[in-house]
Design an enzyme around this catalytic site. Structure first.
Site, PDB file in Angstrom:
ATOM      1  N   ASP A  30       0.866  -1.183   0.000  1.00 60.21           N
ATOM      2  CA  ASP A  30       0.000   0.000   0.000  1.00 60.21           C
ATOM      3  C   ASP A  30       0.894   1.221   0.000  1.00 60.21           C
ATOM      4  O   ASP A  30       1.961   1.220   0.628  1.00 60.21           O
ATOM      5  CB  ASP A  30      -0.908   0.001   1.243  1.00 60.21           C
ATOM      6  N   THR A  86     -11.506   3.709  -6.327  1.00 57.49           N
ATOM      7  CA  THR A  86     -12.023   4.355  -7.545  1.00 57.49           C
ATOM      8  C   THR A  86     -13.170   5.283  -7.119  1.00 57.49           C
ATOM      9  O   THR A  86     -14.331   5.026  -7.423  1.00 57.49           O
ATOM     10  CB  THR A  86     -12.530   3.316  -8.573  1.00 57.49           C
ATOM     11  N   THR A 122     -13.432  -1.600  -8.682  1.00 59.62           N
ATOM     12  CA  THR A 122     -14.600  -1.429  -9.554  1.00 59.62           C
ATOM     13  C   THR A 122     -14.276  -0.352 -10.581  1.00 59.62           C
ATOM     14  O   THR A 122     -14.050   0.802 -10.221  1.00 59.62           O
ATOM     15  CB  THR A 122     -15.812  -1.023  -8.699  1.00 59.62           C
ATOM     16  N   GLU A 149     -15.001  -7.469  -7.512  1.00 64.75           N
ATOM     17  CA  GLU A 149     -15.223  -8.035  -6.184  1.00 64.75           C
ATOM     18  C   GLU A 149     -16.627  -7.691  -5.706  1.00 64.75           C
ATOM     19  O   GLU A 149     -17.082  -6.574  -5.868  1.00 64.75           O
ATOM     20  CB  GLU A 149     -14.168  -7.465  -5.224  1.00 64.75           C
ATOM     21  N   LEU A 255     -34.866  -5.814   0.646  1.00 66.20           N
ATOM     22  CA  LEU A 255     -36.186  -5.183   0.660  1.00 66.20           C
ATOM     23  C   LEU A 255     -36.474  -4.618   2.058  1.00 66.20           C
ATOM     24  O   LEU A 255     -37.585  -4.714   2.556  1.00 66.20           O
ATOM     25  CB  LEU A 255     -37.264  -6.186   0.234  1.00 66.20           C
ATOM     26  N   GLY A 262     -26.059   3.935   1.635  1.00 70.12           N
ATOM     27  CA  GLY A 262     -24.810   4.710   1.683  1.00 70.12           C
ATOM     28  C   GLY A 262     -23.657   3.774   1.446  1.00 70.12           C
ATOM     29  O   GLY A 262     -23.804   2.761   0.761  1.00 70.12           O
ATOM     30  N   CYS A 265     -19.668   2.040  -1.867  1.00 69.49           N
ATOM     31  CA  CYS A 265     -19.874   1.484  -3.217  1.00 69.49           C
ATOM     32  C   CYS A 265     -21.134   1.992  -3.917  1.00 69.49           C
ATOM     33  O   CYS A 265     -21.032   2.609  -4.978  1.00 69.49           O
ATOM     34  CB  CYS A 265     -19.905  -0.036  -3.144  1.00 69.49           C
ATOM     35  N   LYS A 268     -21.330   5.834  -5.220  1.00 65.12           N
ATOM     36  CA  LYS A 268     -20.384   6.199  -6.291  1.00 65.12           C
ATOM     37  C   LYS A 268     -20.557   5.304  -7.522  1.00 65.12           C
ATOM     38  O   LYS A 268     -20.385   5.763  -8.657  1.00 65.12           O
ATOM     39  CB  LYS A 268     -18.944   6.150  -5.775  1.00 65.12           C
TER      40      LYS A 268
END
Ligand SMILES: NC(=O)c1ccc[n+]([C@@H]2O[C@H](COP(=O)([O-])OP(=O)(O)OC[C@H]3O[C@@H](n4cnc5c(N)ncnc54)[C@H](O)[C@@H]3O)[C@@H](O)[C@H]2O)c1
Length: 437
Positions: A30, A86, A122, A149, A255, A262, A265, A268
């Protein structure tokens, strides 16, 4: 087999630990040196159930390492995964691919043998092709593949170890054949438990990921709108959800009505998917509407609290239970709380918040006037109203009488429908929930 992963965030760290558990040799790097330093000292930078043990076990057994440099990490690897962020690009909502392209270029320059560069991040359709154009001139021995993923934060290890499917997108040529063979070997333990493997083109794999997230987001917005209708009509959204969800074509999951989706993922990814579709001349109007419905919903939650308090919250003390976008994670990215708390503060309320895991991040993300309490009961003490935003199990266990006894006021807005309506009313609350009569 040996692989490297760039990015030790949620996806990189969970994937790395799980691949190591499969018996693969994993080198995790990282660019954030403090993250790597923490991992080397046995500290896990995120809260994810079971991850600390999985990481510790695989570090101890020598399968998971955190090398100093990318060059060290890439020694002898067959595949390198990109698990970098991303995020939404400022201004236009497209996925910001800066981290992906930078990381891919670093890999191409550091590679000393043929390898497969796999995007787990993604990325919008077309990114794989752009990566080929970027890395091949630097290093002709690199093959590009897409392996999106699907893990969920809070259940990430189980999702990785027992996924509904594995999607492998590769080039339609010799490079692609080699990449597919490498990835199939890597995922062999899942093949053995009969996990469906969807082998496809780069473009198809990229679209699968966005289509999956957008569909799930749409399901949530759908039931949220139906919940509003139920409220207006005197029906119960939970029974409606059950009644439709038992139809196998619809399914019962996703459901649950609430304060809007929120997380890192859905917001955005829906936005990026909609933007890509417009660029390609095929707008996704359902996805665009889902985004608009969800944005409006988060704002509407603050309005509901204010209405429940008679239209004026100036000088009132409001306790907020739960800040994370869902339970079992400390992630507050795009959480409804990031909209609700500032709106209540702007309306003149003094907000006191509690979350079991995300208080460390929370302190910087909310208005400076926000008070943070050490427990749910401490947050509720002397509060005029309570707002439940995240359905942590520890909130479910709080008896209504005790809640009522510590509070000054009697307004309770339960935006996850955690409590039994009758018991809350019997305890003396003016109880607001979602989509119930
Ligand atoms: N979080 C999830 O639940 C989830 C689920 C599925 C897919 N995804 C996708 O996976 C990707 C990663 O998400 P995340 O939540 O793990 O992000 P994250 O922000 O938690 O982690 C990304 C990490 O990448 C590191 N990084 C950036 N550039 C680097 C480089 N050049 N070299 C090495 N490290 C670098 C960052 O320092 C950071 O630690 C995103 O595209 C996301 O959409 C996330």
């Amino acid at each position: 087999m040996k692989i490297a992963i760039l990015g030790a965030g949620y996806v990189g760290l969970v994937s790395g630990a799980c691949f190591a558990e499969f018996g693969v040799q994993v080198a995790l790097v990282d660019k954030d040196a403090s993250k790597i330093a923490a991992l080397r000292e046995g500290r896990i930078p995120i809260y994810e159930p079971g991850l600390d043990k999985l990481v510790a076990d695989n570090v101890r057994d020598g399968r998971l390492t955190f090398p100093d440099t990318l060059e060290d990490a890439m020694e002898g690897v067959e595949a390198v995964f990109l698990a970098v962020g991303t995020p939404s690009r400022r201004g236009d909502g497209h996925a910001d691919l800066t981290y992906v392209f930078t990381a891919a270029e670093q890999v191409a320059r550091a590679a000393t043998r043929p390898l497969t560069l796999v995007t787990k991040s993604t990325v919008p359709v077309g990114t794989g092709r752009r990566l080929i154009e970027l890395v091949r001139p630097i290093n002709p021995d690199i093959t590009v593949a897409s392996n999106p993923e699907f893990l969920r934060e809070g259940a990430a290890i189980g999702d990785f170890m027992r996924p509904d499917r594995v999607v492998l997108g590769t080039e339609d040529n010799e490079h692609g054949q080699r990449a597919l063979e490498t990835l199939r070997r890597l995922y062999r333990p899942l093949y053995l438990i009969e996990t469906p493997i969807v082998a496809t083109s780069l473009e198809t794999a990229e679209i699968i990921k966005y289509a999956a997230n957008s569909f799930l987001a749409m399901k949530i917005s759908f039931i949220n709108e139906v919940a509003d209708l139920c409220e207006a009509a005197g029906a119960d959204v939970h029974d409606v959800a059950r009644g439709i969800g038992l139809d196998g074509r619809i399914g019962r999951k996703f459901l649950h009505p609430g304060p809007g989706y929120g997380g890192s993922c859905f917001p955005k990814d829906t936005l990026a998917f909609a933007r890509t579709a417009v660029d390609l001349g095929t707008p996704l109007r359902l996805v665009e509407t889902t985004i608009a419905v969800n944005d409006a919903r988060k704002e509407d939650m603050a309005r509901r609290v204010i209405a429940a308090m008679g239209g004026d919250v100036r000088g009132k003390r409001i306790a907020v239970l739960g800040l994370a976008f869902k339970p079992e994670t400390d992630d507050i990215r795009d959480a409804p709380s990031l909209v609700v708390l500032p709106a209540l503060a702007a309306a003149g309320a003094s907000v006191v918040a509690y979350d079991p895991q995300s208080m460390g991040f929370a302190r910087q993300a909310y208005p400076a006037s926000t008070e943070f309490a050490p427990s749910a009961m401490a947050a509720l003490a002397d509060a005029d109203a309570a707002v439940l935003l995240t359905e942590w199990n520890e909130f479910r266990a709080l008896p209504p009488d005790r809640l009522k006894a510590v509070m000054r006021g009697d307004v309770f807005c339960d935006f996850r429908n955690v409590y039994d309506r009758k018991s809350m009313i019997e305890a003396g609350f003016k109880y607001t929930s979602i989509g119930r009569p």
